[in-house]
Design a protein around this motif. Structure first.
Motif, short mmCIF file in Angstrom:
data_model
loop_
_atom_site.label_atom_id
_atom_site.label_comp_id
_atom_site.label_asym_id
_atom_site.label_seq_id
_atom_site.Cartn_x
_atom_site.Cartn_y
_atom_site.Cartn_z
N LEU A 126 0.84 -1.19 0.00
CA LEU A 126 0.00 0.00 0.00
C LEU A 126 0.88 1.25 0.00
CD1 LEU A 126 -3.01 -0.27 0.05
CD2 LEU A 126 -2.98 0.47 2.43
N LEU A 127 1.89 1.24 0.86
CA LEU A 127 2.81 2.36 0.93
C LEU A 127 3.51 2.53 -0.42
CD1 LEU A 127 4.12 4.50 2.73
CD2 LEU A 127 5.82 2.80 3.40
N ALA A 128 3.92 1.41 -0.99
CA ALA A 128 4.61 1.47 -2.28
C ALA A 128 3.69 2.03 -3.36
CB ALA A 128 5.10 0.08 -2.66
N VAL A 139 12.67 3.49 -13.35
CA VAL A 139 13.49 2.54 -12.64
C VAL A 139 13.94 3.11 -11.29
CG1 VAL A 139 15.59 1.16 -12.71
CG2 VAL A 139 14.28 1.54 -14.79
N THR A 140 14.47 4.34 -11.34
CA THR A 140 14.95 4.96 -10.11
C THR A 140 13.85 5.07 -9.06
OG1 THR A 140 16.08 6.37 -11.67
CG2 THR A 140 16.42 6.84 -9.33
N ASN A 141 12.68 5.53 -9.51
CA ASN A 141 11.60 5.71 -8.55
C ASN A 141 11.16 4.38 -7.95
OD1 ASN A 141 11.70 8.40 -8.90
ND2 ASN A 141 9.92 8.53 -10.26
N THR A 142 11.13 3.34 -8.77
CA THR A 142 10.76 2.03 -8.23
C THR A 142 11.75 1.62 -7.15
OG1 THR A 142 9.95 1.47 -10.42
CG2 THR A 142 10.18 -0.34 -8.85
N ILE A 143 13.04 1.84 -7.43
CA ILE A 143 14.06 1.50 -6.43
C ILE A 143 13.85 2.31 -5.16
CG2 ILE A 143 16.52 1.72 -5.92
CD1 ILE A 143 17.07 0.94 -8.80
N ILE A 144 13.63 3.61 -5.32
CA ILE A 144 13.46 4.46 -4.14
C ILE A 144 12.26 4.00 -3.31
CG2 ILE A 144 12.86 6.79 -3.37
CD1 ILE A 144 14.53 7.84 -5.67
N VAL A 145 11.15 3.74 -4.01
CA VAL A 145 9.92 3.39 -3.29
C VAL A 145 10.10 2.06 -2.54
CG1 VAL A 145 7.57 2.61 -3.64
CG2 VAL A 145 8.35 4.73 -4.67
N ILE A 146 10.60 1.05 -3.23
CA ILE A 146 10.79 -0.23 -2.56
C ILE A 146 11.84 -0.08 -1.46
CG2 ILE A 146 11.51 -2.63 -2.87
CD1 ILE A 146 10.26 -2.55 -5.60
N GLY A 147 12.86 0.74 -1.75
CA GLY A 147 13.88 1.01 -0.74
C GLY A 147 13.29 1.62 0.51
N ILE A 148 12.41 2.60 0.34
CA ILE A 148 11.80 3.24 1.52
C ILE A 148 11.01 2.22 2.33
CG2 ILE A 148 10.01 4.87 2.29
CD1 ILE A 148 10.88 6.73 0.07
N ALA A 206 14.84 -10.57 -2.09
CA ALA A 206 13.74 -11.45 -2.48
C ALA A 206 12.41 -10.72 -2.46
CB ALA A 206 13.70 -12.66 -1.56
N PHE A 207 12.14 -10.02 -1.35
CA PHE A 207 10.89 -9.28 -1.24
C PHE A 207 10.78 -8.24 -2.35
CE2 PHE A 207 10.70 -10.38 3.42
CZ PHE A 207 9.54 -11.12 3.31
N ALA A 208 11.89 -7.57 -2.63
CA ALA A 208 11.88 -6.51 -3.63
C ALA A 208 11.44 -7.06 -4.98
CB ALA A 208 13.26 -5.87 -3.72
N GLN A 209 11.89 -8.28 -5.31
CA GLN A 209 11.48 -8.87 -6.59
C GLN A 209 9.97 -9.02 -6.67
OE1 GLN A 209 13.59 -9.03 -8.90
NE2 GLN A 209 15.23 -8.55 -7.46
N LEU A 210 9.41 -9.61 -5.60
CA LEU A 210 7.96 -9.85 -5.59
C LEU A 210 7.20 -8.54 -5.60
CD1 LEU A 210 7.75 -12.81 -3.05
CD2 LEU A 210 7.58 -12.89 -5.53
N GLN A 211 7.70 -7.59 -4.82
CA GLN A 211 7.05 -6.29 -4.72
C GLN A 211 7.08 -5.56 -6.07
OE1 GLN A 211 4.86 -5.26 -2.25
NE2 GLN A 211 6.51 -5.74 -0.83
N ALA A 212 8.25 -5.60 -6.71
CA ALA A 212 8.40 -4.92 -8.00
C ALA A 212 7.49 -5.57 -9.04
CB ALA A 212 9.86 -4.96 -8.45
N ALA A 213 7.44 -6.91 -8.98
CA ALA A 213 6.58 -7.61 -9.94
C ALA A 213 5.12 -7.22 -9.72
CB ALA A 213 6.76 -9.11 -9.80
N ALA A 214 4.72 -7.12 -8.44
CA ALA A 214 3.34 -6.76 -8.14
C ALA A 214 3.06 -5.34 -8.63
CB ALA A 214 3.08 -6.87 -6.64
N LEU A 215 4.00 -4.43 -8.42
CA LEU A 215 3.80 -3.05 -8.89
C LEU A 215 3.67 -3.03 -10.41
CD1 LEU A 215 6.24 -0.92 -6.69
CD2 LEU A 215 3.75 -0.90 -6.64
N ASP A 216 4.55 -3.76 -11.09
CA ASP A 216 4.47 -3.85 -12.55
C ASP A 216 3.09 -4.35 -12.97
OD1 ASP A 216 7.04 -3.04 -12.72
OD2 ASP A 216 7.88 -5.01 -13.21
N PHE A 217 2.66 -5.40 -12.26
CA PHE A 217 1.39 -6.03 -12.61
C PHE A 217 0.24 -5.04 -12.45
CE2 PHE A 217 -2.41 -8.27 -11.18
CZ PHE A 217 -2.62 -9.11 -12.26
N LEU A 218 0.29 -4.22 -11.40
CA LEU A 218 -0.78 -3.28 -11.15
C LEU A 218 -0.65 -2.05 -12.03
CD1 LEU A 218 -0.94 -3.51 -7.28
CD2 LEU A 218 -2.52 -4.49 -8.92
#
Lengths: 283, 315, 331, 324
Positions: A126-128, A139-148, A206-218
């Motif tokens: 939700l935060l992401a 790409v940068t923003n995805t990294i920052i968001v998942i990073g946060i 590992a979490f970042a992969q799943l999270q990024a994939a979910a963001l891509d999917f949405l």
């Protein structure tokens, strides 16, 4: 203490974890040398050869633009590595510093950890999602968001671990020798956090992969034109009934990669200092 | 106990306020002009300015925040730009689906996660344990939406056993039988979380197994199963319960994806769609509700935790 | 008789801890009076032991004197300088002179540093070595002094046994040539045969260097072996203080007598002292004399008033209301 | 036949695919009503011996590789699991070193005692509860009716050890194994617990095996003593005999290492060196590298057990005070 023997320790007798590590190396090589391995340009459109089944020409078939899925998958490994490493570095540095300093300097901790608490009141995705909405898809923003998102958990974990180390007798002994704050933090506490941090890094990866994939999917992750495994799944999902293999390959790549990282992380966790086992999150 | 609960509820207020400020800021920082979106492409700048004024969007952020907060406290979350009905009823419409989905998922998690976790721990090191914990890790590595898509492909499209998407209310035609629409989604949602619980139950039982009091229990001549259930599992429940807050957060996150995959009219999909539609009042409202809910769940977890562990005093 | 000024003079030292969380949402605060008004002095070259059971505050005394815990009240003069109120920056140079040896030989060495790194750290902080070569010379001298082969300095702590680690701990302290060493239960984690070796070592080092020691221990046998003077603590207070022989051969306080009589002996024939109860908790100490619920000779006044320190001899002081009765009968 | 007869017991630890011996062929007997003390430094194998007797080694890296344990005429090592569990906690009970962690923190102490009673006796909850109160009173816990409702964390260390003792006594055991029962306790509390154990033994006539590293504790409570070094009994004798005529240099070294509180010693006669690590091989007598009486044959041949008197045995080529 020496690097090679530590690695031997982690992987000895753990066949699956070793295979996992090898797979991660394969991913890394694929990412670095994508143009060499990929038989086609990942962006080359072929309107006639749309939705082809896997063949010797196209190992993983072609997508609805006729792009070669195998080549796109190899380029996708790049995004996996970039997003993974990027968010790990971001989360560990920001979260690690917040957690360590908060535990060591109690007053600062009162303020910083409250902020972390508030951010942690939001479920991760939700935060992401909300943060991605604020920023543009990149790409940068995805990294920052998942990073946060994972900086918060990292801060919480490091806070606990630093608090424990701060109470260690060898820290008292260093104080009695006259060591100052920076020496205690970076010479006595930090080196003892390195191995739990590495384990934590693997789980964040590992979490970042799943999270990024979910963001891509949405539709809120990487820009759609970038070939990432998540984007491939997202774009082709409407063709799932006509061309089920389109989703199969990128999906399996994500699963194997995440599984491998988790295996390696687990193996590392089993071989580290038992003091910190409880603190480290993971699957 | 009651006094403690009340105290803890009070303690939630500062965090909630801070969260509400964040939510408000986030939503107002989203690029795009709500008035323009509301009026559509044909609107003139004058019309937009007029609406902006009418909606109070030309006032200072601080004033807007307090106006919004005041309304929220009176139960008014504003009106949805897209649906043109109060935000609260939009959320209420999604609540049934989401609550049912969450409950079913929780049941799956318990039914799958706990027994397998216990089995893996008591057979530590055996092939049962290796399959259970390896399988759990594998399931935790599968993206939720991918699993959902393939479950649809196999069980709905291929075998035709279950409906593939949507969820008519259980008050509609079909009644309680409509639950079958939620079977695949709940399994999808349960898979990674049950995997988490398996690993958690296993790990905490192995930890407890090493504790001295377990040896005392064995020295009493208790049967190993009795030791495993009464002494090891019972104590391991403390750390499992403590992690339930985390599980719930993961559940919410994954529900967003799952509801989207299965086109379920729940709160999770509402979040995504409102974001894509830039329906600001709904985004604000729904996230605030979720954060509140999450915090209350965490409080409940803490209360349960205290009940499970007599060492934690509720003062 | 005029004595030279003591090396360390502690007056009415108090260290309190707050436990529990305060504020409107907290569980309520409680004050734990770990150290509750104790006074003693240590002269140059002297070993004073602080003895008592767990929770009596003896460890906290040592930690307060090294500023590992803040003092709540009281003063401590080290060589004439008040050290409890010194800010960290001004106390740091003094740390060279006031050193501490810790109980747990496994936890007191940083597992990530080699022995050389551990021993060089204090040298660099206090600028006692100009370069690595000079430091290594000093380190190997000190390692030999504590009975270790200088070659060990390239190794990590996990390669050593408990006794060897404790020797390294002693080396870390002695390398600074301190004036006062605070030794907190330094041999209690060791097996008896190793304990004897370490005790012999520390006793030799103390005699040869003339360093003063505050020796904190629960083991009366060890205390008798090492000390010149002994202070007995019970629930944050000193109940009796005196020369070694005065305490061991002629104890006056009922608690000291109980402690001595409780030690299991190899040779039969210990005198039994009646113990009426379990130790009280430090968060809710009994009123009056803290020992009265366990004391066989407690009277009415013991329940209400805290006993004063009574001088039995120039060196022997005891805090008991019924001191006259104690002086009459020999234990 | 004695109540407990252990003969040639050997225990090994599995480490890195190898079996490292930790207890090597020890034999002893305990008669009803008597106390045997086993004394030694950490790692000598004394605790593993006690766990082996109790049957608590299973499932760990440690296993019995030889010897027999006869209790009440039954061979404990060949008994079925079910039969053995019927003895554990009933006829044979155990108390442990760590009173703070040996009780389950989530159950009331009463319930834990009741569980022990009802495991072996057909009693109603009320009967068992009454018995639990009786037991708590027996171990001198004041306000037993109230204390039975306490959780372990609400009790002090000494009180918890009393609860452990009460639990062990639940079914009137014939043998009590006490593994360092007072090591974690303060000296005044230790004195009271040891006294309690002695009184209970007099009342019930049970046998006790007391494991300790503290020679004082052993001397005060035991009828006979076995001194253990690196997995072997190096000296066994009745308490009084052992301390008056020490035969083995290790025992003698231990005794002179202890700083005592009742007389002045200027310098301790410490045993040099350290105990060899697990898996470190020593040829000959395991103690010879630290022994100041060692001669050449000590480094070549492991000494056999020799008897000095009918009751006094030692494993030494050159026992002190004998002309062997």
């Amino acid at each position: 203490m020496n690097f090679i023997s530590t690695i031997q320790n982690v992987f000895r007798g753990r066949t699956l974890a070793t295979i996992g590590m090898i797979w991660l190396c394969v991913i890394l090589v694929a990412a670095l040398a994508a143009p060499i391995f990929a038989p086609f340009d990942p962006l080359d459109i072929d309107p006639i050869g749309r939705l082809q089944e896997p063949s010797w020409a196209h190992f993983f078939g072609t997508d609805h633009f006729g792009r070669d899925t195998f080549s796109r998958s190899i380029y996708g490994a790049r995004m996996t590595v970039v997003i993974g490493l990027g968010s790990v570095v971001f989360a560990l540095i920001i979260g690690g510093l917040i957690g360590m300093l908060s535990a060591y300097f109690t007053r600062l901790g009162h303020v910083l950890m409250r902020i972390v608490d508030v951010l942690m009141a939001f479920p991760a995705l939700l935060l992401a999602l909300v943060l991605m909405t604020l920023l543009e898809r990149s790409v940068t923003n995805t990294i920052i968001v998942i990073g946060i998102v994972y900086a918060t958990t990292t801060a919480r974990i490091l806070f606990g671990m630093t608090l424990k180390l701060k109470g260690e007798v060898f820290v008292d002994a260093a104080k009695c020798s006259g060591a100052g704050h920076s020496s205690i933090l970076f010479r006595h506490i930090l080196p003892n956090l390195i191995s739990p941090l590495l384990v934590q890094a693997s789980f964040i990866f590992a979490f970042a992969q799943l999270q990024a994939a979910a963001l891509d999917f949405l539709g809120l992750g990487l820009p759609p034109e970038i070939p990432s495994w998540g984007n491939m799944l997202s774009e082709e999902r409407i063709y799932v009934t006509r061309a089920p293999w389109l989703l199969l390959f990128p999906g399996i790549l994500i699963i194997i990669s995440v599984f491998s990282i988790n295996l390696v992380g687990d193996a590392m966790r089993d071989s580290i200092d038992p003091r910190f086992k409880d603190d480290i999150a993971g699957v | 106990m009651l006094a403690y609960t009340f105290k803890r509820l009070l303690a939630l207020i500062p965090t909630l306020l801070a969260a509400s400020v964040l939510i408000f800021l986030f939503v107002h920082l989203i690029p795009g002009d709500p008035a323009a979106i509301l009026l559509g492409d044909t609107a003139t700048p004058e019309e937009i300015a007029e609406l902006t004024h009418a909606m109070g969007l030309d006032r200072s952020l601080i004033t807007q925040y307090f106006l919004w907060l005041g309304n929220v406290l009176q139960g008014d979350f504003g009106t949805s730009i897209f649906f043109r009905i109060p935000v609260l009823s939009v959320i209420a419409d999604g609540a049934e689906t989401s609550i049912l989905l969450a409950s079913m998922t929780m049941i799956w998690i318990m039914l799958i996660g706990i027994p397998i976790g216990i089995l893996a721990a008591t057979r530590h090191g055996s092939w049962v344990d290796q399959i259970a914990s390896g399988g759990a890790m594998l399931f935790a590595s599968i993206p939720t939406f991918w699993l959902g898509l393939y479950l649809i492909l196999i069980f709905a499209v291929g075998l035709g056993w279950f409906p593939s998407s949507g969820f008519p209310s259980i008050s509609d035609e079909g009644g309680l039988w409509n639950i079958r629409y939620l079977l695949l989604p709940s399994l999808t949602l349960a898979a990674p979380n049950a995997a988490l619980i398996i690993r958690l139950v296993r790990a905490s039982m192995l930890d407890v197994q090493r504790e001295d009091h377990v040896r005392t229990a064995r020295a009493k001549g208790l049967h190993p199963t009795k030791v495993a259930i009464r002494h090891v599992f019972r104590n391991a429940m403390i750390s499992v319960a403590a992690a339930f807050g985390f599980t719930f957060a993961a559940l919410i996150s994954e529900a967003v994806v799952t509801e989207t995959v299965f086109s379920l009219p729940g709160i999770g999909r509402l979040v995504v769609q409102s974001i894509l539609r830039r329906d600001y009042p709904v985004i604000q409202g729904v996230i605030l509700v979720i954060v509140c809910l999450y915090m209350i769940i965490n409080l409940l977890v803490d209360l349960t935790y205290a009940r499970l562990d007599p060492r934690v005093s509720l003062k | 008789m005029t004595q030279p000024a003591p090396l360390l003079q502690v007056n009415d030292l108090k260290t309190y801890f707050t436990i529990g969380t305060g504020g409107p949402f907290g569980s309520g605060k409680q004050t734990l009076k770990a150290v509750d008004g104790i006074s003693f002095e240590i002269h140059a070259g002297e070993v004073l032991s602080l003895v008592g059971e767990s929770g009596c505050g003896k460890t906290t005394v040592g930690r307060t004197l090294t500023q590992l815990e803040p003092a709540t009240d009281g003063e401590a003069y080290f060589n004439g300088t008040e050290i409890l109120s010194l800010p960290n920056s001004q106390f740091r140079p003094l740390r060279r002179e006031i050193q501490m040896i810790f109980q747990d030989p496994f936890a007191s060495l940083n597992p990530r540093l080699t022995i050389e790194q551990t021993l060089a750290e204090p040298l660099h902080i206090h600028k006692l070595a100009k370069n690595r070569k000079e430091a290594r010379v000093l380190i190997s001298e000190t390692l030999q002094l504590v009975g270790l082969d200088p070659k060990v300095m390239d190794r990590y702590p996990h390669e050593f046994s408990g006794g060897q680690r404790q020797r390294i701990g002693i080396a870390r302290v002695m390398i600074l040539k301190p004036k006062l060493v605070i030794a907190d239960e330094m041999v209690s984690a060791l097996d008896v045969s190793i304990q004897a070796q370490v005790l012999n070592l520390i006793k030799d080092l103390q005699r040869d260097s003339g360093v003063s020691m505050l020796f904190i221990s629960h083991d009366l046998g060890v205390v008798r072996h090492i000390s010149d003077r002994v202070a007995v603590m019970y629930l944050g207070k000193i109940v009796e203080i005196g020369n070694r022989l005065e305490i061991f051969e002629n104890p006056s306080h009922p608690y000291t007598k109980l402690l001595l009589s409780s030690i299991p002996r190899i040779k039969p024939g210990r005198t039994k002292v009646e113990d009426l109860g379990e130790p009280a908790s430090a968060t809710s100490p009994p009123t009056g004399c803290a020992f009265h619920p366990r004391c066989a000779i407690a009277t009415e006044i013991c329940r209400s008033a805290q006993p004063e320190m009574n001088e039995l001899s120039e060196t022997h002081v005891s805090a008991c209301h019924n001191i006259s009765q104690l002086l009459g009968g020999h234990a | 036949m004695a109540l407990l007869e252990v003969s040639n017991l050997s225990i090994a630890v599995a480490a890195g695919g190898k079996l490292l011996p930790v207890v090597q062929g020890i034999s002893f007997q305990v008669e009803a009503g008597k106390t045997l003390g086993i004394v030694g430094e950490s790692g000598c194998g004394k605790s593993l011996t006690s766990l082996a007797i109790m049957g608590l080694l299973e499932g760990s890296q440690v296993r019995i590789i030889g010897g027999t344990i006869h209790f009440n005429g039954q061979n404990m090592l060949t008994l079925s699991d079910k039969k053995r569990r019927e003895i554990m906690g009933a006829e044979m009970a155990m108390i442990f070193q760590e009173p703070m962690t040996s009780l389950n923190p989530v159950y009331r102490v009463g319930d834990q005692i009741i569980e022990a009673i009802r495991q072996h006796k057909k009693q109603t909850k009320q009967q068992a509860r009454a018995r639990a109160i009786e037991l708590l009173t027996l171990v001198r816990i004041p306000d037993a009716e109230k204390r039975i409702e306490s959780y372990p964390h609400q009790l002090s260390g000494g009180m918890r050890q009393r609860v452990m003792i009460a639990m062990a006594l639940a079914c009137d055991p014939k043998l009590l194994i006490a593994d360092e029962p007072t090591t974690a306790l303060d000296v005044t509390v230790q004195a009271r617990i040891l006294e309690l154990l002695k009184e209970l033994q007099q009342q019930t006539g049970m046998a006790i095996v007391l494991i300790s590293h503290d020679l004082g504790v052993i001397a005060e409570t035991c009828d006979s003593v076995a001194v253990m070094y690196r997995g072997k009994f190096v000296e066994v004798a009745p308490s009084a005999e052992l301390f008056s005529t020490v035969a083995h240099p290790y025992t003698s070294g231990l005794l002179s290492s202890i700083p005592v509180s009742d007389h002045e010693i200027d310098r301790l006669d410490a045993i040099p060196g350290r105990v060899p690590m697990l898996g470190e091989d020593v040829i000959g007598c395991a103690f010879h590298p630290r022994c100041n009486l060692a001669q050449e044959c000590c480094s070549l041949k492991d000494p056999e057990e020799v008897s000095l008197t009918q009751t006094h045995f030692t494993r030494c080529h050159f026992p002190i005070g004998s002309n062997l």
